[in-house]
Design an enzyme around this catalytic site. Structure first.
Site, mmCIF file in Angstrom:
data_model
loop_
_atom_site.group_PDB
_atom_site.id
_atom_site.type_symbol
_atom_site.label_atom_id
_atom_site.label_comp_id
_atom_site.label_asym_id
_atom_site.label_seq_id
_atom_site.Cartn_x
_atom_site.Cartn_y
_atom_site.Cartn_z
ATOM 1 N N SER A 89 78.410 102.341 39.972
ATOM 2 C CA SER A 89 78.442 101.403 38.848
ATOM 3 C C SER A 89 78.210 99.978 39.346
ATOM 4 C CB SER A 89 79.770 101.559 38.089
ATOM 5 O OG SER A 89 79.712 100.909 36.838
ATOM 6 N N ASP A 107 74.291 108.268 29.678
ATOM 7 C CA ASP A 107 74.792 106.985 30.179
ATOM 8 C C ASP A 107 73.849 105.886 29.726
ATOM 9 O OD1 ASP A 107 75.825 104.837 31.612
ATOM 10 O OD2 ASP A 107 75.373 105.670 33.585
ATOM 11 N N HIS A 144 78.741 108.165 32.255
ATOM 12 C CA HIS A 144 79.035 107.158 33.263
ATOM 13 C C HIS A 144 80.452 107.337 33.804
ATOM 14 C CE1 HIS A 144 78.166 103.193 35.099
ATOM 15 N NE2 HIS A 144 79.479 103.027 35.027
#
Length: 252
Positions: free
Chosen positions: A107, A195, A225
Protein backbone atom coordinates in the site's frame (compact mmCIF):
# COMPACT_ATOMS: atom_id res chain seq x y z
CA UNK A 1 12.90 -16.38 13.87
CA UNK A 2 16.40 -16.99 15.29
CA UNK A 3 17.35 -13.32 15.41
CA UNK A 4 15.12 -10.25 15.65
CA UNK A 5 16.56 -6.96 16.88
CA UNK A 6 15.65 -3.30 16.87
CA UNK A 7 18.23 -0.80 15.66
CA UNK A 8 18.62 2.70 14.27
CA UNK A 9 19.62 3.12 10.61
CA UNK A 10 20.75 6.62 9.65
CA UNK A 11 18.49 8.03 12.37
CA UNK A 12 15.48 5.88 11.41
CA UNK A 13 14.13 3.09 13.68
CA UNK A 14 14.34 -0.33 12.05
CA UNK A 15 13.78 -3.97 12.99
CA UNK A 16 16.16 -6.55 11.51
CA UNK A 17 15.03 -10.15 10.95
CA UNK A 18 17.74 -12.74 10.30
CA UNK A 19 16.47 -16.27 9.55
CA UNK A 20 19.96 -17.83 9.64
CA UNK A 21 22.58 -15.84 11.57
CA UNK A 22 26.06 -16.38 10.23
CA UNK A 23 24.92 -16.77 6.63
CA UNK A 24 26.66 -14.98 3.79
CA UNK A 25 25.74 -13.52 0.40
CA UNK A 26 22.01 -13.43 1.02
CA UNK A 27 19.25 -11.16 -0.26
CA UNK A 28 18.73 -8.06 1.87
CA UNK A 29 15.15 -6.77 1.85
CA UNK A 30 14.21 -3.28 3.05
CA UNK A 31 10.49 -3.39 3.87
CA UNK A 32 8.21 -0.33 4.08
CA UNK A 33 4.88 -0.89 5.83
CA UNK A 34 1.49 0.29 4.64
CA UNK A 35 -1.02 2.38 6.55
CA UNK A 36 -1.73 5.39 4.35
CA UNK A 37 1.49 7.12 5.46
CA UNK A 38 -0.33 7.96 8.72
CA UNK A 39 -0.52 4.75 10.76
CA UNK A 40 0.98 1.29 11.36
CA UNK A 41 4.63 0.60 12.06
CA UNK A 42 7.17 -2.05 13.01
CA UNK A 43 4.75 -4.00 15.22
CA UNK A 44 1.79 -4.14 12.80
CA UNK A 45 3.92 -5.72 10.09
CA UNK A 46 6.05 -7.89 12.36
CA UNK A 47 4.36 -11.15 11.39
CA UNK A 48 4.59 -10.45 7.67
CA UNK A 49 8.28 -9.57 7.88
CA UNK A 50 9.00 -12.73 9.88
CA UNK A 51 7.22 -14.84 7.27
CA UNK A 52 9.02 -13.21 4.35
CA UNK A 53 12.39 -13.68 6.02
CA UNK A 54 11.75 -17.28 6.97
CA UNK A 55 10.28 -18.32 3.62
CA UNK A 56 12.82 -16.52 1.41
CA UNK A 57 16.01 -16.80 3.46
CA UNK A 58 16.48 -13.04 3.12
CA UNK A 59 17.47 -10.71 5.91
CA UNK A 60 14.60 -8.25 6.29
CA UNK A 61 15.00 -4.67 7.52
CA UNK A 62 11.59 -3.24 8.44
CA UNK A 63 11.49 0.56 8.46
CA UNK A 64 9.75 2.72 11.08
CA UNK A 65 9.59 5.81 8.89
CA UNK A 66 8.09 9.10 10.05
CA UNK A 67 4.33 9.39 9.70
CA UNK A 68 2.05 12.13 8.37
CA UNK A 69 0.43 14.53 9.01
CA UNK A 70 3.03 15.47 11.64
CA UNK A 71 5.74 14.62 9.11
CA UNK A 72 4.36 15.21 5.59
CA UNK A 73 6.04 14.43 2.29
CA UNK A 74 8.95 14.02 1.74
CA UNK A 75 9.76 12.84 5.29
CA UNK A 76 8.76 9.19 4.80
CA UNK A 77 10.33 9.03 1.34
CA UNK A 78 13.56 10.51 2.68
CA UNK A 79 13.60 7.98 5.55
CA UNK A 80 13.15 5.14 3.07
CA UNK A 81 16.07 6.34 0.98
CA UNK A 82 18.25 6.83 4.06
CA UNK A 83 17.63 3.24 5.20
CA UNK A 84 18.35 1.91 1.72
CA UNK A 85 21.73 3.62 1.77
CA UNK A 86 22.42 2.25 5.25
CA UNK A 87 21.41 -1.25 4.20
CA UNK A 88 23.67 -1.19 1.18
CA UNK A 89 26.61 -0.08 3.34
CA UNK A 90 25.85 -2.63 6.07
CA UNK A 91 25.01 -5.57 3.79
CA UNK A 92 28.26 -7.42 4.37
CA UNK A 93 28.02 -7.09 8.14
CA UNK A 94 24.44 -8.42 7.94
CA UNK A 95 25.60 -11.47 5.99
CA UNK A 96 24.12 -10.25 2.74
CA UNK A 97 25.30 -9.45 -0.77
CA UNK A 98 25.12 -5.67 -1.39
CA UNK A 99 24.30 -6.52 -5.00
CA UNK A 100 21.12 -8.35 -3.87
CA UNK A 101 19.41 -5.41 -2.17
CA UNK A 102 15.63 -5.27 -2.70
CA UNK A 103 13.07 -2.67 -1.62
CA UNK A 104 9.48 -3.68 -0.91
CA UNK A 105 6.28 -2.37 0.59
CA UNK A 106 2.53 -2.75 0.74
CA UNK A 107 0.00 0.00 0.00
CA UNK A 108 1.56 3.36 0.98
CA UNK A 109 4.76 1.43 1.66
CA UNK A 110 4.60 0.24 -1.93
CA UNK A 111 4.47 3.88 -3.01
CA UNK A 112 7.55 4.60 -0.89
CA UNK A 113 9.33 1.58 -2.34
CA UNK A 114 8.57 2.69 -5.90
CA UNK A 115 9.79 6.21 -5.12
CA UNK A 116 12.99 4.87 -3.54
CA UNK A 117 13.66 2.83 -6.67
CA UNK A 118 13.14 5.92 -8.84
CA UNK A 119 15.56 7.91 -6.69
CA UNK A 120 18.29 5.29 -6.39
CA UNK A 121 17.88 2.57 -9.02
CA UNK A 122 21.57 1.67 -9.01
CA UNK A 123 21.40 0.62 -5.37
CA UNK A 124 18.83 -2.07 -6.09
CA UNK A 125 18.51 -5.54 -7.57
CA UNK A 126 14.72 -5.57 -7.27
CA UNK A 127 11.53 -3.88 -6.11
CA UNK A 128 8.42 -5.64 -4.76
CA UNK A 129 5.30 -3.47 -4.84
CA UNK A 130 2.08 -4.72 -3.22
CA UNK A 131 -1.09 -2.83 -4.26
CA UNK A 132 0.73 0.53 -4.27
CA UNK A 133 -0.91 3.95 -4.74
CA UNK A 134 0.97 5.40 -7.69
CA UNK A 135 -1.05 8.42 -8.86
CA UNK A 136 -2.55 10.98 -6.49
CA UNK A 137 -5.08 12.04 -9.13
CA UNK A 138 -7.08 8.82 -8.49
CA UNK A 139 -8.58 8.97 -11.95
CA UNK A 140 -8.60 5.31 -12.98
CA UNK A 141 -11.62 3.14 -13.79
CA UNK A 142 -10.96 0.88 -10.81
CA UNK A 143 -11.54 3.84 -8.47
CA UNK A 144 -15.07 4.14 -9.83
CA UNK A 145 -15.62 0.38 -9.73
CA UNK A 146 -14.19 -0.40 -6.29
CA UNK A 147 -14.11 2.94 -4.49
CA UNK A 148 -16.96 1.92 -2.16
CA UNK A 149 -17.88 -1.35 -0.49
CA UNK A 150 -14.50 -3.10 -0.78
CA UNK A 151 -12.92 -2.27 2.60
CA UNK A 152 -10.48 0.40 1.35
CA UNK A 153 -12.54 3.24 -0.09
CA UNK A 154 -11.84 6.18 -2.36
CA UNK A 155 -12.69 8.48 0.55
CA UNK A 156 -10.01 6.76 2.66
CA UNK A 157 -7.44 7.11 -0.10
CA UNK A 158 -8.23 10.77 -0.73
CA UNK A 159 -7.83 11.49 2.98
CA UNK A 160 -4.50 9.66 3.09
CA UNK A 161 -3.20 11.65 0.14
CA UNK A 162 -4.32 14.87 1.82
CA UNK A 163 -2.44 14.03 5.02
CA UNK A 164 0.70 12.98 3.14
CA UNK A 165 0.88 16.13 1.01
CA UNK A 166 3.30 16.91 -1.77
CA UNK A 167 2.65 17.95 -5.34
CA UNK A 168 0.46 15.26 -6.99
CA UNK A 169 2.31 15.83 -10.27
CA UNK A 170 5.74 15.14 -8.76
CA UNK A 171 7.04 11.66 -9.64
CA UNK A 172 8.30 11.21 -6.08
CA UNK A 173 4.67 11.55 -4.98
CA UNK A 174 3.00 9.88 -7.99
CA UNK A 175 5.54 7.43 -9.50
CA UNK A 176 3.17 6.66 -12.39
CA UNK A 177 3.85 10.21 -13.63
CA UNK A 178 7.62 9.70 -13.84
CA UNK A 179 8.70 10.57 -17.40
CA UNK A 180 11.26 7.77 -17.68
CA UNK A 181 11.13 4.34 -16.02
CA UNK A 182 14.08 2.83 -17.85
CA UNK A 183 16.92 1.59 -15.71
CA UNK A 184 14.71 0.47 -12.83
CA UNK A 185 15.44 -2.93 -11.27
CA UNK A 186 13.59 -6.19 -11.68
CA UNK A 187 10.04 -5.71 -10.41
CA UNK A 188 7.19 -7.77 -8.99
CA UNK A 189 3.82 -6.04 -8.60
CA UNK A 190 1.18 -7.85 -6.52
CA UNK A 191 -2.38 -6.56 -6.97
CA UNK A 192 -5.89 -7.27 -5.71
CA UNK A 193 -8.54 -7.37 -8.41
CA UNK A 194 -11.27 -5.72 -6.27
CA UNK A 195 -9.15 -2.73 -5.34
CA UNK A 196 -9.49 0.90 -6.34
CA UNK A 197 -5.68 0.97 -6.84
CA UNK A 198 -5.68 -1.96 -9.26
CA UNK A 199 -5.49 0.02 -12.49
CA UNK A 200 -2.60 2.18 -11.24
CA UNK A 201 -0.58 -0.98 -10.61
CA UNK A 202 -1.49 -2.43 -13.99
CA UNK A 203 -0.54 0.82 -15.74
CA UNK A 204 2.79 0.94 -13.91
CA UNK A 205 3.53 -2.63 -14.90
CA UNK A 206 2.82 -1.84 -18.56
CA UNK A 207 5.03 1.24 -18.47
CA UNK A 208 7.87 -0.67 -16.82
CA UNK A 209 7.68 -3.38 -19.46
CA UNK A 210 7.61 -0.80 -22.26
CA UNK A 211 10.72 0.77 -20.71
CA UNK A 212 12.56 -2.55 -20.89
CA UNK A 213 12.32 -3.41 -17.20
CA UNK A 214 11.95 -7.06 -16.19
CA UNK A 215 8.50 -6.73 -14.63
CA UNK A 216 5.94 -9.30 -13.53
CA UNK A 217 2.40 -8.44 -12.43
CA UNK A 218 0.41 -10.91 -10.32
CA UNK A 219 -3.27 -10.00 -10.13
CA UNK A 220 -5.22 -11.97 -7.50
CA UNK A 221 -8.94 -12.29 -8.33
CA UNK A 222 -11.73 -11.97 -5.79
CA UNK A 223 -9.72 -10.18 -3.10
CA UNK A 224 -9.48 -6.60 -1.91
CA UNK A 225 -6.89 -4.06 -0.79
CA UNK A 226 -5.03 -5.25 2.30
CA UNK A 227 -5.53 -8.96 1.67
CA UNK A 228 -1.83 -9.85 1.97
CA UNK A 229 -1.87 -10.01 5.76
CA UNK A 230 -5.10 -12.00 6.07
CA UNK A 231 -5.59 -15.79 6.48
CA UNK A 232 -6.99 -16.20 2.97
CA UNK A 233 -5.85 -18.75 0.36
CA UNK A 234 -4.98 -15.93 -2.05
CA UNK A 235 -2.88 -14.25 0.64
CA UNK A 236 -1.03 -17.47 1.46
CA UNK A 237 -0.28 -17.91 -2.24
CA UNK A 238 0.77 -14.27 -2.65
CA UNK A 239 3.14 -14.38 0.32
CA UNK A 240 4.68 -17.65 -0.82
CA UNK A 241 5.07 -16.31 -4.34
CA UNK A 242 6.71 -13.12 -3.11
CA UNK A 243 9.11 -15.11 -0.95
CA UNK A 244 10.07 -17.34 -3.88
CA UNK A 245 10.62 -14.30 -6.08
CA UNK A 246 12.87 -12.76 -3.42
CA UNK A 247 14.89 -15.94 -3.03
CA UNK A 248 15.58 -15.95 -6.78
CA UNK A 249 16.98 -12.39 -6.87
CA UNK A 250 20.50 -12.30 -8.24
CA UNK A 251 23.10 -9.60 -7.89
CA UNK A 252 22.56 -6.78 -10.35
Amino acid sequence: MPSVRDAVASGVPVRVYDPAPGGRGRVLLVYLHGGGWVMCGLDTHDGLCRELAGASGAVVVSVGYRLAPEHPWPAAADDALAVLGWARAEAGRLGCDPGRLVVAGDSSGGNLAAVAALRAPRLLAGQLLVYPPLDASMGSESVAAYGRGYFHTAAHMAWYWEQYGGDPAHPYVSPLRAPDLSGLPRTLIVLADCDLLRDEGLAYGRRLAEAGVDCEVRLHPGVFHGFLGLPLPAAVAARAGAAAWLAAIRAG
